[in-house]
Write a protein that holds these residues in place. Structure first.
Motif, PDB file in Angstrom:
ATOM      1  N   ASP A  85      -3.874   5.043  -4.329  1.00  0.00           N
ATOM      2  CA  ASP A  85      -4.598   3.841  -3.948  1.00  0.00           C
ATOM      3  C   ASP A  85      -5.640   3.887  -2.838  1.00  0.00           C
ATOM      4  O   ASP A  85      -6.074   2.939  -2.078  1.00  0.00           O
ATOM      5  CB  ASP A  85      -3.753   2.534  -3.563  1.00  0.00           C
ATOM      6  CG  ASP A  85      -2.780   2.709  -2.305  1.00  0.00           C
ATOM      7  OD1 ASP A  85      -2.924   3.948  -1.756  1.00  0.00           O
ATOM      8  OD2 ASP A  85      -2.061   1.914  -1.965  1.00  0.00           O
ATOM      9  N   ASN A  94      -0.383  -1.128  -6.452  1.00  0.00           N
ATOM     10  CA  ASN A  94      -1.684  -1.210  -7.102  1.00  0.00           C
ATOM     11  C   ASN A  94      -2.403   0.072  -7.090  1.00  0.00           C
ATOM     12  O   ASN A  94      -2.628   0.549  -5.846  1.00  0.00           O
ATOM     13  CB  ASN A  94      -2.437  -2.308  -6.876  1.00  0.00           C
ATOM     14  CG  ASN A  94      -1.912  -3.669  -6.919  1.00  0.00           C
ATOM     15  OD1 ASN A  94      -0.900  -3.957  -7.791  1.00  0.00           O
ATOM     16  ND2 ASN A  94      -1.827  -4.632  -6.000  1.00  0.00           N
ATOM     17  N   GLY A  95      -2.991   0.733  -8.002  1.00  0.00           N
ATOM     18  CA  GLY A  95      -3.714   1.836  -7.848  1.00  0.00           C
ATOM     19  C   GLY A  95      -4.390   2.225  -8.956  1.00  0.00           C
ATOM     20  O   GLY A  95      -4.539   1.408 -10.171  1.00  0.00           O
ATOM     21  N   TRP A  96      -4.940   3.473  -9.039  1.00  0.00           N
ATOM     22  CA  TRP A  96      -5.453   4.241 -10.188  1.00  0.00           C
ATOM     23  C   TRP A  96      -4.757   5.491 -10.691  1.00  0.00           C
ATOM     24  O   TRP A  96      -4.252   6.001  -9.709  1.00  0.00           O
ATOM     25  CB  TRP A  96      -6.885   4.662  -9.923  1.00  0.00           C
ATOM     26  CG  TRP A  96      -7.758   3.351  -9.794  1.00  0.00           C
ATOM     27  CD1 TRP A  96      -8.786   2.831 -10.575  1.00  0.00           C
ATOM     28  CD2 TRP A  96      -8.089   2.556  -8.632  1.00  0.00           C
ATOM     29  NE1 TRP A  96      -9.347   1.861 -10.182  1.00  0.00           N
ATOM     30  CE2 TRP A  96      -9.050   1.657  -8.892  1.00  0.00           C
ATOM     31  CE3 TRP A  96      -7.465   2.641  -7.189  1.00  0.00           C
ATOM     32  CZ2 TRP A  96      -9.247   0.473  -8.075  1.00  0.00           C
ATOM     33  CZ3 TRP A  96      -7.877   1.577  -6.525  1.00  0.00           C
ATOM     34  CH2 TRP A  96      -8.796   0.479  -6.959  1.00  0.00           C
ATOM     35  N   SER A 149      -5.117   4.593   0.555  1.00  0.00           N
ATOM     36  CA  SER A 149      -4.298   4.294   1.515  1.00  0.00           C
ATOM     37  C   SER A 149      -3.792   5.478   2.375  1.00  0.00           C
ATOM     38  O   SER A 149      -3.580   5.453   3.452  1.00  0.00           O
ATOM     39  CB  SER A 149      -3.084   3.212   1.519  1.00  0.00           C
ATOM     40  OG  SER A 149      -2.207   3.800   0.643  1.00  0.00           O
ATOM     41  N   ARG A 155     -13.169   8.253  -5.593  1.00  0.00           N
ATOM     42  CA  ARG A 155     -11.768   8.398  -6.277  1.00  0.00           C
ATOM     43  C   ARG A 155     -11.263   9.796  -6.162  1.00  0.00           C
ATOM     44  O   ARG A 155     -10.163  10.158  -6.409  1.00  0.00           O
ATOM     45  CB  ARG A 155     -11.768   7.930  -7.777  1.00  0.00           C
ATOM     46  CG  ARG A 155     -12.142   6.534  -7.942  1.00  0.00           C
ATOM     47  CD  ARG A 155     -11.926   6.061  -9.290  1.00  0.00           C
ATOM     48  NE  ARG A 155     -12.285   4.759  -9.610  1.00  0.00           N
ATOM     49  CZ  ARG A 155     -12.176   4.109 -10.774  1.00  0.00           C
ATOM     50  NH1 ARG A 155     -11.783   4.794 -11.653  1.00  0.00           N
ATOM     51  NH2 ARG A 155     -12.601   2.726 -10.737  1.00  0.00           N
ATOM     52  N   ALA A 168       0.816  -1.067   0.026  1.00  0.00           N
ATOM     53  CA  ALA A 168       0.022   0.019  -0.028  1.00  0.00           C
ATOM     54  C   ALA A 168       0.918   1.337  -0.112  1.00  0.00           C
ATOM     55  O   ALA A 168       2.094   1.148   0.459  1.00  0.00           O
ATOM     56  CB  ALA A 168      -0.928   0.170   1.257  1.00  0.00           C
ATOM     57  N   SER A 179      -6.669   1.671 -14.043  1.00  0.00           N
ATOM     58  CA  SER A 179      -6.062   0.911 -13.046  1.00  0.00           C
ATOM     59  C   SER A 179      -4.659   0.096 -13.377  1.00  0.00           C
ATOM     60  O   SER A 179      -4.761  -0.581 -14.563  1.00  0.00           O
ATOM     61  CB  SER A 179      -7.139  -0.220 -12.479  1.00  0.00           C
ATOM     62  OG  SER A 179      -7.425  -0.876 -13.574  1.00  0.00           O
ATOM     63  N   SER A 215      -0.810  -1.873 -11.791  1.00  0.00           N
ATOM     64  CA  SER A 215       0.121  -2.291 -11.132  1.00  0.00           C
ATOM     65  C   SER A 215       1.626  -2.031 -11.555  1.00  0.00           C
ATOM     66  O   SER A 215       1.825  -2.204 -12.625  1.00  0.00           O
ATOM     67  CB  SER A 215       0.275  -3.962 -11.047  1.00  0.00           C
ATOM     68  OG  SER A 215      -1.035  -4.251 -10.498  1.00  0.00           O
TER      69      SER A 215
END
Ligand code: 4AD
Ligand code: MG
Length: 465
Positions: free
Chosen positions: A42, A22-24, A44, A129, A4, A72, A74
């Protein structure tokens, strides 16, 4: 290993380590030198992390150059110190995997520009988002954990009270009905009324407006308990403070009076304000900058000052003599409107205030009658900028006095037989309160409209998403 983004910012990984986030995508910027900068979010923590993508990656032209806000991904790469200002780390990408492109970037409702909060409400499934809803969500999460921690440390038991109920806790008749009867073909009694005996539970049932009555039964056995769950009100209020579905925190304490409940409310609020100031400093800084410049100082002031306690009767005198013209006139006996509550908290005291001992006729049947015979041992916590965030009271522990109130208020004695039993078998002075959780989140963040501090707001005429 997957990580994260918050763990990177919290120094969990040393410089030089390989990480995968991982995220946008928030933004993509390409330099003339043939590298791309991706801001990846992401949820977090407040900040996105930057990934630096060299053009010699195999899928650079096919994928990376097509990334737009919302895609999205990685991203794997080495953690390096960021030369850019403000950021401590960035990722030197060696792999960018795209999971989902934004099919038509022109129609993606959450573009990188700043949207109005009203616009975001129309896209409730995508608004998490955004910076603001992400920050609200993390603060809300922090507040809810802090509430549980506060009561856990004090030895309270958390009770899950039912959502479906047969009794109207507030006696205000603002309940949503729960029924499996066929609306087009309702069974009728001989008298021509709807025959609820034929309904699922064999009686009329509703969505609860408050878990208090059930919490009282457990307080009169386990001493200190609380309930924290969704509550429902079919009140037709179109305001920025009302929801049809909201969460309520309701502690109930036995061998306790109104002063004990007021102290508990003050201690709890200070505890959760402290938690949010220390644990969500990044999000609070955002609120202070973008939403309400007092967001942080207001809470800091609250944790270090004593809440003023004032009687309703005194408040009425203040409101009558303050020289301000209100939309609604005040005289002893009226229920205070939000303009009055806000005047008291914002102008008169300049801090939260605990208003106590209201006229019995404007309060619920279960509140303890004071010796004057006119007022009840009730309290509201009024906060600047919002008004009532907590309502509570000492409960009537005498069966005789309680029955008198149930009759006076024309409530159905049978519905409350189990509640009356508590006064027959080992009754004890007890007290508690209800904190409107969304009003708390609104107060803490400075986000004015309560619809923006709950994920999927329910209000009259609107239950989309
Ligand atoms: O003052 P209320 O109606 O009190 C009770 O329900 C008591 N049974 C609580 C108790 O003593 N255990 O509601 C408590 C709080 C209010 O102060 C307000 O913050 C919030 O619940 N509240 C609402 N929040 C959002 N939308 C609404 N429609 C609300 N109605 C009340
Ligand atoms: Mg109230």
């Amino acid at each position: 290993s997957k990580t994260a983004i918050v763990e990177i910012f919290n120094d969990k990984f040393p410089i030089g380590e390989t990480v995968t986030v991982n995220g946008w995508i928030r933004t993509r910027r390409d330099s003339k030198a043939g590298i791309s900068f991706l801001a990846i979010y992401d949820g977090s923590c407040f900040d996105p992390i930057q990934a630096v993508v060299p053009s010699d990656l195999e899928n650079y032209a096919s994928d990376v150059l097509n990334l737009t806000a919302g895609c999205s991904v990685s991203v794997t790469g080495e953690l390096v110190e960021s030369p850019g200002k403000g950021q401590s780390f960035e990722i030197q990408a060696t792999n960018v995997q795209v999971h989902g492109f934004v099919q038509d970037p022109d129609t993606y409702p959450m573009s990188a520009k700043r949207h109005s909060i009203e616009y975001l409400r129309e896209h409730a499934h995508l608004r998490p988002r955004t910076n603001i809803i992400g920050a609200v969500t993390r603060v809300r999460n922090c507040l809810s954990h802090a509430i549980h921690n506060f009561f856990y440390e004090k030895g309270f038991n958390w009770i899950s009270t039912p959502i479906i109920t047969g009794s109207d806790c507030e006696g205000a008749g603002e309940m949503f009905r729960v029924s499996t009867l066929d609306l087009e073909n309702l069974p009728k009694t001989e008298a021509g009324k709807v025959d609820y005996k034929q309904d699922f539970f064999g009686k009329e049932t509703f969505m609860t407006v408050s878990g208090q009555l059930n919490a009282e039964t457990y307080a009169c056995a386990l001493s200190n308990v609380y309930t924290f769950g969704p509550t429902f009100r079919a009140e037709n209020s179109h305001t920025t403070r009302h929801l049809a579905e909201f969460w309520m925190v309701e502690p109930e304490i036995a061998f306790a009076d109104l002063a004990d409940a007021a102290q508990l409310a003050e201690d709890m609020l200070k505890y959760v304000f402290n938690a949010v100031l220390t644990e969500r400093a990044d999000d609070m800084a955002f609120f202070a900058q973008r939403v309400d410049k007092e967001a942080i100082t207001r809470l800091e002031k609250m944790v270090s000052s004593e809440f003023v306690r004032m009687d309703y009767t005194e408040a009425i005198e203040i409101l009558q003599n303050c020289g301000k013209k209100f939309e609604y006139d005040v005289e002893w006996g009226v229920d205070l409107q939000s303009e009055h509550e806000r005047y008291l908290a914002e102008v008169h005291v300049g801090a939260p205030i605990i208003l106590q001992n209201y006229p019995k006729d404007i309060k619920a049947f279960y509140m303890k009658l004071n010796e004057d015979g006119k007022t009840v041992a009730a309290m509201d916590v009024l906060a600047p900028g919002i008004g009532e965030i907590i309502g509570g009271s000492q409960r009537e522990e005498s069966l005789e006095a309680l029955d008198k109130r149930i009759a006076e208020m024309d409530l159905n004695m049978d519905d409350y037989s189990w509640y009356r039993d508590l006064r027959k078998y080992g009754t004890v002075p007890h007290a508690g309160f209800g904190l409107g959780f969304e009003r708390l989140v609104s107060y803490v963040t400075g986000v004015q409209n309560i619809r923006d501090v709950i994920a999927f707001p329910r209000s009259p005429g609107s239950a989309d998403f």
